[in-house]
Write a protein that holds these residues in place. Structure first.
Motif, short mmCIF file in Angstrom:
data_model
loop_
_atom_site.label_atom_id
_atom_site.label_comp_id
_atom_site.label_asym_id
_atom_site.label_seq_id
_atom_site.Cartn_x
_atom_site.Cartn_y
_atom_site.Cartn_z
N MET A 1 0.83 -1.20 0.00
CA MET A 1 0.00 0.00 0.00
C MET A 1 0.88 1.26 0.00
SD MET A 1 -3.21 -0.78 -0.01
CE MET A 1 -4.34 -2.12 0.35
N ASN A 2 0.37 2.32 -0.61
CA ASN A 2 1.08 3.60 -0.64
C ASN A 2 0.63 4.46 0.54
OD1 ASN A 2 2.28 2.85 -3.06
ND2 ASN A 2 0.74 3.88 -4.31
N ILE A 3 1.58 4.83 1.38
CA ILE A 3 1.27 5.56 2.61
C ILE A 3 2.06 6.85 2.66
CG2 ILE A 3 1.36 5.50 5.14
CD1 ILE A 3 0.99 2.50 5.00
N LEU A 18 10.69 3.24 8.35
CA LEU A 18 11.37 1.96 8.52
C LEU A 18 10.40 0.87 8.94
CD1 LEU A 18 14.00 0.28 8.74
CD2 LEU A 18 14.20 1.09 11.10
N HIS A 19 9.56 1.14 9.94
CA HIS A 19 8.65 0.13 10.46
C HIS A 19 7.54 -0.21 9.46
CE1 HIS A 19 10.64 1.02 14.29
NE2 HIS A 19 10.17 -0.12 14.70
N LEU A 20 7.06 0.78 8.72
CA LEU A 20 6.00 0.50 7.75
C LEU A 20 6.54 -0.21 6.52
CD1 LEU A 20 3.85 3.77 7.98
CD2 LEU A 20 3.33 1.51 8.93
N GLU A 21 7.77 0.12 6.13
CA GLU A 21 8.38 -0.59 4.99
C GLU A 21 8.61 -2.06 5.32
OE1 GLU A 21 10.73 2.80 2.38
OE2 GLU A 21 11.83 1.75 3.99
N GLU A 22 8.87 -2.35 6.58
CA GLU A 22 9.02 -3.76 6.99
C GLU A 22 7.74 -4.55 6.75
OE1 GLU A 22 10.30 -3.71 11.03
OE2 GLU A 22 12.41 -3.33 10.53
N LYS A 23 6.60 -3.86 6.72
CA LYS A 23 5.30 -4.51 6.46
C LYS A 23 4.97 -4.53 4.96
CE LYS A 23 4.10 -5.51 10.68
NZ LYS A 23 3.84 -6.91 11.11
N PHE A 102 4.57 7.65 21.26
CA PHE A 102 3.79 6.45 20.99
C PHE A 102 4.75 5.34 20.58
CE2 PHE A 102 4.06 9.11 17.24
CZ PHE A 102 4.58 8.24 16.30
N SER A 103 4.30 4.12 20.70
CA SER A 103 5.13 3.00 20.28
C SER A 103 4.95 2.76 18.79
CB SER A 103 4.79 1.73 21.07
OG SER A 103 3.60 1.16 20.60
N GLN A 104 6.03 2.41 18.11
CA GLN A 104 5.95 2.12 16.68
C GLN A 104 5.05 0.91 16.42
OE1 GLN A 104 7.18 3.94 14.15
NE2 GLN A 104 7.86 5.47 15.62
N ALA A 105 5.07 -0.05 17.35
CA ALA A 105 4.22 -1.23 17.17
C ALA A 105 2.74 -0.85 17.17
CB ALA A 105 4.51 -2.25 18.28
N GLU A 106 2.37 0.09 18.06
CA GLU A 106 0.97 0.52 18.10
C GLU A 106 0.60 1.27 16.82
OE1 GLU A 106 -2.23 3.02 20.85
OE2 GLU A 106 -0.08 3.08 21.35
N LEU A 107 1.49 2.12 16.34
CA LEU A 107 1.20 2.84 15.11
C LEU A 107 1.01 1.87 13.94
CD1 LEU A 107 0.93 5.34 13.34
CD2 LEU A 107 3.43 5.39 13.15
N VAL A 108 1.91 0.90 13.81
CA VAL A 108 1.79 -0.08 12.72
C VAL A 108 0.48 -0.84 12.83
CG1 VAL A 108 2.75 -2.22 11.78
CG2 VAL A 108 4.28 -0.33 12.38
N ALA A 109 0.10 -1.23 14.06
CA ALA A 109 -1.16 -1.96 14.25
C ALA A 109 -2.35 -1.11 13.83
CB ALA A 109 -1.29 -2.39 15.71
N ARG A 110 -2.33 0.17 14.15
CA ARG A 110 -3.44 1.04 13.79
C ARG A 110 -3.49 1.29 12.29
NH1 ARG A 110 -5.21 5.13 18.51
NH2 ARG A 110 -4.58 3.89 20.31
N VAL A 111 -2.33 1.42 11.67
CA VAL A 111 -2.29 1.56 10.22
C VAL A 111 -2.89 0.34 9.55
CG1 VAL A 111 -0.73 1.59 8.22
CG2 VAL A 111 -0.36 3.18 10.12
N GLU A 112 -2.49 -0.85 9.99
CA GLU A 112 -3.00 -2.08 9.40
C GLU A 112 -4.51 -2.21 9.62
OE1 GLU A 112 -1.31 -4.13 7.51
OE2 GLU A 112 0.58 -3.06 7.78
N ALA A 113 -4.99 -1.80 10.78
CA ALA A 113 -6.42 -1.88 11.06
C ALA A 113 -7.21 -0.96 10.14
CB ALA A 113 -6.69 -1.53 12.53
N GLN A 114 -6.70 0.25 9.91
CA GLN A 114 -7.39 1.19 9.02
C GLN A 114 -7.38 0.69 7.57
OE1 GLN A 114 -9.22 3.76 9.76
NE2 GLN A 114 -8.77 3.66 11.95
#
Length: 232
Positions: A1-3, A18-23, A102-114
């Motif tokens: 996805m493009n973010i 970095l964390h979003l590119e890992e996904k 905020f934690s990067q893990a929480e941000l990634v989780a919220r991005v994936e949920a959206q």
């Protein structure tokens, strides 16, 4: 996805990337609101992560521009924790809100949920249009501006009053226990202190009810809870 990641602090922006590119996501970086707006016009983006306090164009005004043409999910990042800032951001059309740090893990989780939620919406025959105005009789609650009008007169509300009224009007004729209502409005665990809730209900009734001693809108069902009564 493009973010899109719009954040004026370079270290935070690159860490998010970095964390979003890992996904497996493709990240478009912007250091201010105008740069972000340019990227939104050039590329097909699936989600935006926006800092509120950015130079040249802040996150709130950037979101106003985005919502003129797009309903992509938007997550706000901010160091501001004032209640009305959060209410304003969500009222303008933001989908989520994270306060720094905020934690990067929480941000990634919220991005994936959206992104999952958007995928479900896009897979239906018609994409739901978010409600922007809630109306009943003389009441009109503008969710874009977070303002209440009664017969075209603006009635100022405190943050908790606004959140309570918006929540109840979204679910008319449904009874919510004090615990449910408290946890929705205060976003905190209910601690069996009825006074805070009842004071807010009382203030809200005084502002919206034709007769606060005999409420027509926010009704208490004894032994059960409160509801917004809407007669069809």
């Amino acid at each position: 996805m493009n973010i899109l990641v719009a954040e004026d602090e370079t270290d935070i922006r690159r860490l998010i990337r970095l964390h979003l590119e890992e996904k497996g996501h493709r990240i478009f970086e912007a250091k201010d609101g105008l740069e972000a707006l340019e990227l939104l016009g050039r590329f097909e983006l699936n989600l935006a992560v926006l800092d509120v306090m950015m130079p040249r164009l802040d996150g709130f005004n950037l979101l106003r521009e985005i919502r003129k043409t797009s309903h992509i999910p938007v997550i706000f990042l901010t160091a501001r924790n004032e209640e009305m800032d959060k209410v304003l951001g969500l009222g303008l059309g933001a989908d989520d809100y994270l306060v720094k740090p905020f934690s990067q893990a929480e941000l990634v989780a919220r991005v994936e949920a959206q992104l999952r939620r958007r995928h479900v919406y896009d897979s239906t025959e018609e994409t739901p249009v978010p409600e922007e105005i809630l109306e009943y009789r003389s009441l009109r609650l503008d969710l874009r501006e977070c303002k209440l009008y009664i017969a075209d007169t603006h009635i100022p509300l405190l943050a908790k009053e606004y959140k309570m009224l918006a929540f109840l009007m979204r679910h008319p004729n449904r009874i919510f226990t004090k615990r449910q209502l408290y946890e929705q409005v205060w976003e905190d665990e209910y601690c069996y202190d009825d006074n805070t809730l009842m004071v807010t209900v009382s203030r809200l009734r005084n502002k919206i009810e034709p007769n606060a001693k005999s409420p027509e809108y926010i009704v208490l069902q004894r032994g059960l809870g409160y509801m917004f009564r809407r007669e069809e």
